[in-house]
Design an enzyme around this catalytic site. Sequence first.
Site, short mmCIF file in Angstrom:
data_model
loop_
_atom_site.label_atom_id
_atom_site.label_comp_id
_atom_site.label_asym_id
_atom_site.label_seq_id
_atom_site.Cartn_x
_atom_site.Cartn_y
_atom_site.Cartn_z
N GLU A 120 0.80 -1.23 0.00
CA GLU A 120 0.00 0.00 0.00
C GLU A 120 0.84 1.29 0.00
OE1 GLU A 120 -3.03 0.01 2.94
OE2 GLU A 120 -3.90 -1.84 2.21
N GLU A 167 -5.76 -8.42 1.10
CA GLU A 167 -6.30 -8.01 2.41
C GLU A 167 -7.78 -7.69 2.32
OE1 GLU A 167 -4.32 -4.81 4.46
OE2 GLU A 167 -2.35 -5.68 4.13
C1 GCO Z 1 -3.37 -1.65 5.56
C2 GCO Z 1 -2.32 -2.43 6.09
C3 GCO Z 1 -2.63 -3.23 7.32
C4 GCO Z 1 -3.74 -2.68 8.22
C5 GCO Z 1 -5.09 -3.18 7.77
C6 GCO Z 1 -6.20 -2.64 8.68
O1 GCO Z 1 -3.98 -2.15 4.61
O2 GCO Z 1 -3.54 -0.53 6.01
O3 GCO Z 1 -1.83 -3.34 5.11
O4 GCO Z 1 -1.40 -3.19 7.95
O5 GCO Z 1 -3.51 -3.08 9.54
O6 GCO Z 1 -5.38 -2.73 6.50
O7 GCO Z 1 -6.19 -1.24 8.63
#
Ligand code: GCO
Length: 455
Positions: free
Chosen positions: A177, A365
Amino acid sequence: MDLTENQKTFNLTPHDFGNDFAFGVSTAAYQIEGAYNTHDKSPSIWDHFSSKKRTIYNNQHGQIACDFYHTYKEDILLMKSMNIKNFRFSLSWSRIIPNGYGHVSIAGIDFYNRVINFCLEYGITPWITLYHWDLPQILQDKGGWTNRAILSWFENYVKVCATHFGDRVKNWMVLNEPMVFTGAGYFLGVHAPGSKGLKNFLPAIHHATLCQAAGGRVLRSMVVNANIGTTFSCSQITPFSNKPRDILAAKKADALLNRLFIEPILGMGYPMEHVPVLKRIQTYIKEEDLKNVLFDFDFIGVQNYTREVVKHNFFVPYLRAKIVKASSRRVKTSLMDWEIYPPSIYEMIKQFNQYKEVKRIIITENGAAFNDNLTHGEINDTERLNYLQSHLEQVYKAKKEGLNVEGYFVWTFTDNFEWAEGYRPRFGLVYTDFSTQNRIVKSSGKWYQDFLASN
Ligand code: GCO
């Protein structure tokens, strides 16, 4: 456990997604490992940032987190017992190369070798993210992502990781990200390293864009049969109204939040037409960069949690667009005040499918934080269960329509350190009792276990 309406109708099995579809869980080094100063590991920018007052909820930090550094065997065995066959985790740069670009830590390499070998011993495939936000502070002291030298620092780091782990690890993600770590960390200052303004944000964007391709090239040259990806946060952007200025505001937000880092990879350049301030990145672009930002990734990791509703706002500099908070829209939200809106994941799969050069899309994710209450030793997290099932149904809808999506990783395995929000938001399939480091599988985790076993 009383079944909700959603649970009564959910009837999918992994088989419905095809034999090559990868189901797993995702985590990140700083959020789970702890052991912040073990052996010769140096501080990361998150060690440094969370050591300052009032940067993290209740001044919390990741010095211990889930103590994965010491509990990795128990956690991997727990994954095995839950039928989880794909484990995404990240490497801590400052654990592997404490001074950022020189001496390689024997202890750091040894730790990740033990994690990788234990995964393989128990039939769990490791999926490694090279950079999940925890830059060595020593490099930040030299400008971090605003210093073009990070290109050589990062290439060296990737070479070290490929050298030591590339014989056993085939699935790699270069960055996690970049929109979030450059935007929150180098423009808004609400994430590590706490830098602000365009003078930090714009060079960080360009250097991250260069590194995501450079990291891919290093892996391609060093890892036989590597499956190389990189990940992006992305949310469906909905205009607040049908007014032309709100529709334009949504287009601007989509360009910044969803297109900024994927399109240079594909030779489309930065989406300047909707975000004119990006034209100032030219200051940092050298002739050779135009080709060096390109890379033919084997997959793109789409990371989706919610959708955003955006309206025109004259007073927002550079973008003239503002997110309308979910809490002000009287919609269902998670603990993060993120709207629970499953169609967003479908729309993002569709939007990334429109890039014909993208070979494969994996949801690397998806998950949600809720108030998880421990009642008589159990956590009946019905909201998370409904969230996961409703999002999986949207992924299936995309799959059934012939859209390219080849995997789904739940964020996250155990409750962990949620960046500036500390430990308050719990995202895990497994409850972490941070006072004892005990793990308790939640109802959602038990469902995922049964789902993964079903066919
Ligand atoms: C993100 C990160 C994660 C976060 C998850 C929840 O996508 O921001 O990869 O580390 O913890 O998304 O916010």
